[in-house]
Write a protein that holds these residues in place. Structure first.
Motif, PDB file in Angstrom:
ATOM      1  N   ASP A  82       0.814  -1.211   0.000  1.00  0.00           N
ATOM      2  CA  ASP A  82       0.000   0.000   0.000  1.00  0.00           C
ATOM      3  C   ASP A  82       0.850   1.265   0.000  1.00  0.00           C
ATOM      4  O   ASP A  82       0.338   2.361  -0.277  1.00  0.00           O
ATOM      5  CB  ASP A  82      -0.943   0.007   1.206  1.00  0.00           C
ATOM      6  CG  ASP A  82      -0.184  -0.006   2.527  1.00  0.00           C
ATOM      7  OD1 ASP A  82       0.530  -1.001   2.793  1.00  0.00           O
ATOM      8  OD2 ASP A  82      -0.295   0.975   3.279  1.00  0.00           O
ATOM      9  N   LEU A  83       2.143   1.145   0.292  1.00  0.00           N
ATOM     10  CA  LEU A  83       3.016   2.306   0.202  1.00  0.00           C
ATOM     11  C   LEU A  83       3.011   2.890  -1.206  1.00  0.00           C
ATOM     12  O   LEU A  83       3.144   4.101  -1.394  1.00  0.00           O
ATOM     13  CB  LEU A  83       4.446   1.927   0.597  1.00  0.00           C
ATOM     14  CG  LEU A  83       4.698   1.545   2.062  1.00  0.00           C
ATOM     15  CD1 LEU A  83       6.137   1.097   2.240  1.00  0.00           C
ATOM     16  CD2 LEU A  83       4.386   2.706   2.987  1.00  0.00           C
ATOM     17  N   GLY A 124       8.615   8.217  -7.005  1.00  0.00           N
ATOM     18  CA  GLY A 124       9.971   8.288  -6.477  1.00  0.00           C
ATOM     19  C   GLY A 124      10.711   6.969  -6.568  1.00  0.00           C
ATOM     20  O   GLY A 124      11.916   6.939  -6.830  1.00  0.00           O
ATOM     21  N   SER A 125       9.997   5.859  -6.371  1.00  0.00           N
ATOM     22  CA  SER A 125      10.635   4.548  -6.483  1.00  0.00           C
ATOM     23  C   SER A 125      11.169   4.312  -7.892  1.00  0.00           C
ATOM     24  O   SER A 125      12.272   3.776  -8.076  1.00  0.00           O
ATOM     25  CB  SER A 125       9.639   3.449  -6.108  1.00  0.00           C
ATOM     26  OG  SER A 125       9.252   3.559  -4.760  1.00  0.00           O
ATOM     27  N   THR A 126      10.409   4.718  -8.882  1.00  0.00           N
ATOM     28  CA  THR A 126      10.853   4.603 -10.275  1.00  0.00           C
ATOM     29  C   THR A 126      12.092   5.453 -10.518  1.00  0.00           C
ATOM     30  O   THR A 126      13.076   5.005 -11.126  1.00  0.00           O
ATOM     31  CB  THR A 126       9.733   5.030 -11.233  1.00  0.00           C
ATOM     32  OG1 THR A 126       8.583   4.218 -11.010  1.00  0.00           O
ATOM     33  CG2 THR A 126      10.179   4.881 -12.685  1.00  0.00           C
ATOM     34  N   LEU A 127      12.059   6.681 -10.019  1.00  0.00           N
ATOM     35  CA  LEU A 127      13.195   7.580 -10.198  1.00  0.00           C
ATOM     36  C   LEU A 127      14.432   7.058  -9.491  1.00  0.00           C
ATOM     37  O   LEU A 127      15.544   7.124 -10.029  1.00  0.00           O
ATOM     38  CB  LEU A 127      12.836   8.971  -9.664  1.00  0.00           C
ATOM     39  CG  LEU A 127      11.697   9.713 -10.369  1.00  0.00           C
ATOM     40  CD1 LEU A 127      11.416  11.036  -9.668  1.00  0.00           C
ATOM     41  CD2 LEU A 127      12.019   9.944 -11.831  1.00  0.00           C
ATOM     42  N   LEU A 185      11.714  13.690  -0.605  1.00  0.00           N
ATOM     43  CA  LEU A 185      10.481  14.145  -1.244  1.00  0.00           C
ATOM     44  C   LEU A 185       9.506  12.986  -1.458  1.00  0.00           C
ATOM     45  O   LEU A 185       8.300  13.147  -1.292  1.00  0.00           O
ATOM     46  CB  LEU A 185      10.802  14.821  -2.578  1.00  0.00           C
ATOM     47  CG  LEU A 185      11.458  16.204  -2.475  1.00  0.00           C
ATOM     48  CD1 LEU A 185      11.907  16.692  -3.840  1.00  0.00           C
ATOM     49  CD2 LEU A 185      10.501  17.205  -1.836  1.00  0.00           C
ATOM     50  N   MET A 186      10.029  11.811  -1.801  1.00  0.00           N
ATOM     51  CA  MET A 186       9.129  10.683  -2.023  1.00  0.00           C
ATOM     52  C   MET A 186       8.585  10.115  -0.718  1.00  0.00           C
ATOM     53  O   MET A 186       7.557   9.446  -0.704  1.00  0.00           O
ATOM     54  CB  MET A 186       9.837   9.585  -2.824  1.00  0.00           C
ATOM     55  CG  MET A 186      10.973   8.895  -2.103  1.00  0.00           C
ATOM     56  SD  MET A 186      11.775   7.597  -3.075  1.00  0.00           S
ATOM     57  CE  MET A 186      10.556   6.287  -3.004  1.00  0.00           C
ATOM     58  N   LEU A 189      12.741  -1.667   1.909  1.00  0.00           N
ATOM     59  CA  LEU A 189      12.236  -1.637   0.541  1.00  0.00           C
ATOM     60  C   LEU A 189      13.041  -0.702  -0.347  1.00  0.00           C
ATOM     61  O   LEU A 189      13.384  -1.047  -1.485  1.00  0.00           O
ATOM     62  CB  LEU A 189      10.763  -1.217   0.557  1.00  0.00           C
ATOM     63  CG  LEU A 189      10.037  -1.167  -0.789  1.00  0.00           C
ATOM     64  CD1 LEU A 189      10.117  -2.520  -1.491  1.00  0.00           C
ATOM     65  CD2 LEU A 189       8.584  -0.750  -0.587  1.00  0.00           C
ATOM     66  N   LEU A 190      13.363   0.495   0.158  1.00  0.00           N
ATOM     67  CA  LEU A 190      14.083   1.459  -0.664  1.00  0.00           C
ATOM     68  C   LEU A 190      15.476   0.974  -1.071  1.00  0.00           C
ATOM     69  O   LEU A 190      15.839   1.065  -2.251  1.00  0.00           O
ATOM     70  CB  LEU A 190      14.182   2.796   0.071  1.00  0.00           C
ATOM     71  CG  LEU A 190      13.001   3.743  -0.113  1.00  0.00           C
ATOM     72  CD1 LEU A 190      13.213   5.017   0.678  1.00  0.00           C
ATOM     73  CD2 LEU A 190      12.789   4.053  -1.576  1.00  0.00           C
TER      74      LEU A 190
END
Length: 471
Positions: A265-266, A275-278, A389-390, A405-406
């Protein structure tokens, strides 16, 4: 915050800073020393690549599990054991007498590094009050970024100076005093206990997630030394299937009221999803750039390890300046500052490509210092604020959930960058191969600049955590 609270917080923070410094520098310092290591140990091409890939593969596969273990068994306990194991594994790496022994030691080092890395975001979040997060994570990010840039420079210096006759062994043994200090600080000042209610580890989800990550990253890593083959496509297909099974399992676990390994759900938060894509793309681009420049300077242009370090110094300094100035720029221009920063990096790389064509590979270091500094500055402006920011909309509990996760997303980006580098460049150590890879990096950076503008434009406040997780 009282003086005693400040002392405790700074002590725990110091342990986190030293740990991320060791993790980041241990990735990039090996790049400069790899030719010397290969020669002295008689390492094969496969072993040479696994000295680097083994660490990253183990690191990525363990992160999610390490984050969950830390949440249940206690961040302090997990951090201390991981720091001790990382320090011991570093000594093992430094004392290795054979290539395969070094590969195994690096894998152990990667597992232990993941154990530390998966705790740091949660530790800093819990250690500092919310209004102090911005400053704590800004320092943390600057140290992480600087360590990554310092690696090639320090590696070149150690190989050239050869302290105490240790040669390349020094790049690993330097972690011994650092690890001891980190353990001492964490033992005295880190006061995070275990969770009140220990929930069992999701073993099924762990096995599926680890299998998917391993096959994905192994396919990308192995293609670097063996070339792309049909078997690698098979690994990727199986990894995707396992990934789909994992997502379905996690959703079912959440619906049943259980504790999922990853909170999917994050990704419903736009800032986190974009942000994850970036982050994934950025780490792929950055990793490919560092490896390309290292091999270009040493293998193609025949720079010594020390001269390679000197050539990369303006980039590291620029990144540090960009990291320090990024909060000011983002406060004024928002996400446009990030977009401009990575675009500046792309323009400077393009200038470098043109320069190499004009001079046919002859490099005048004083002449290229300006563009090299600006390229690093752009990376610093982009890389430091991106993750804060993300994460801006996440509460403290969600920040803890994102702690494993990050870094996993970052490691996937690293592996994709290395795989691309392999396909385009590793098979051809020539000036043409170098400029081809740098051209691809330029295009990817420009794409990243455009995609960044889709990130929600949060203006950082005192409640916004500024962070930079470890690749």
């Amino acid at each position: 915050m009282t003086r005693q609270e400040a002392t405790v917080a700074l002590g725990a923070f110091g342990a986190c800073l030293i740990s991320v410094f060791m993790q980041m520098i241990d990735v990039t310092i090996v790049n400069t020393a790899l030719p010397v290591v290969t020669t002295e140990l008689g390492a094969s091409r496969s072993q040479q690549l696994w000295v680097v890939a083994g660490y990253s593969l183990a690191f990525a596969c363990v992160l999610l599990v390490a984050a969950r273990i830390g949440a249940t068994a206690g961040r302090r306990r997990t951090f201390l054991w991981s720091a001790a194991a990382f320090t011991a594994a570093s000594v093992w790496c430094g004392l290795s007498t054979g290539a395969m022994e070094l590969v195994i030691a690096r894998i152990v080092q990667g597992v232990a590094g993941a154990g530390m890395a998966a705790q740091t975001i949660a530790i800093i979040t819990a250690t500092f009050r919310r209004e102090h997060h911005q400053y704590a994570f800004a320092v943390y990010g600057a140290v992480a970024g600087f360590a990554g840039m310092l690696g090639p420079i320090l590696g070149g210096a150690l190989i050239t100076v050869d302290p105490f006759g240790l040669g390349w062994h020094a790049i690993f043994l330097m972690n011994l005093p650092l690890g001891v200090v980190a353990i001492a600080l964490a033992w005295k000042f880190l006061r995070m206990g275990a969770a009140p209610e220990r929930e069992p580890l999701d073993l099924r989800g762990t096995v599926v997630a680890t299998g998917a990550l391993f096959l994905l990253l192994f396919a990308l890593s192995d293609s670097q030394q063996a070339g792309w083959r049909p078997v690698h496509a098979g690994y990727l297909v199986i990894a995707l299937v396992l990934g789909a099974v994992f997502v379905a399992h996690e959703r079912a676990a959440r619906r049943a009221g259980g504790r999922a390994l990853v909170r999917l759900d994050l990704f419903s938060d736009k800032a986190f999803a974009v942000g994850s894509t970036l982050v994934g793309i950025f780490f792929g681009v950055f990793t490919a750039f560092v490896f390309t420049v290292s091999i270009l300077l040493q293998d193609v242009l025949h720079f010594s390890a020390l001269r390679t370090g000197i050539a990369m110094t303006p980039f590291a300094v620029g990144a540090g300046v960009g990291a320090v100035g990024s909060p000011i720029l983002v406060n004024r221009w928002g996400i446009r500052a990030l977009s401009a920063g990575i675009a500046l990096f792309a323009v400077c790389v393009a200038i470098g490509i043109a320069y190499l064509h004009i001079t046919d590979g002859t490099v005048n270091l004083p002449l290229v210092m300006g563009p090299t500094f600006l390229a690093g500055f752009g990376v610093g402006v982009f890389g430091i604020p991106l993750q804060p920011l993300m994460l801006a909309n996440l509460d403290e509990h969600s920040l803890g959930e994102a702690s494993g996760l990050l870094p996993t997303i970052e490691q996937i980006g690293n592996s994709v960058g290395l795989a691309t580098l392999s396909a385009v460049f590793f098979q051809s150590h020539t000036l043409t191969g170098s400029t081809t890879m740098l051209t691809a990096i330029t295009a990817a950076a420009l794409l990243l600049s455009a995609l960044t503008l889709t990130l929600p434009n949060h203006t950082p406040t005192a409640t916004t955590p500024w962070t930079f997780s470890t690749p």
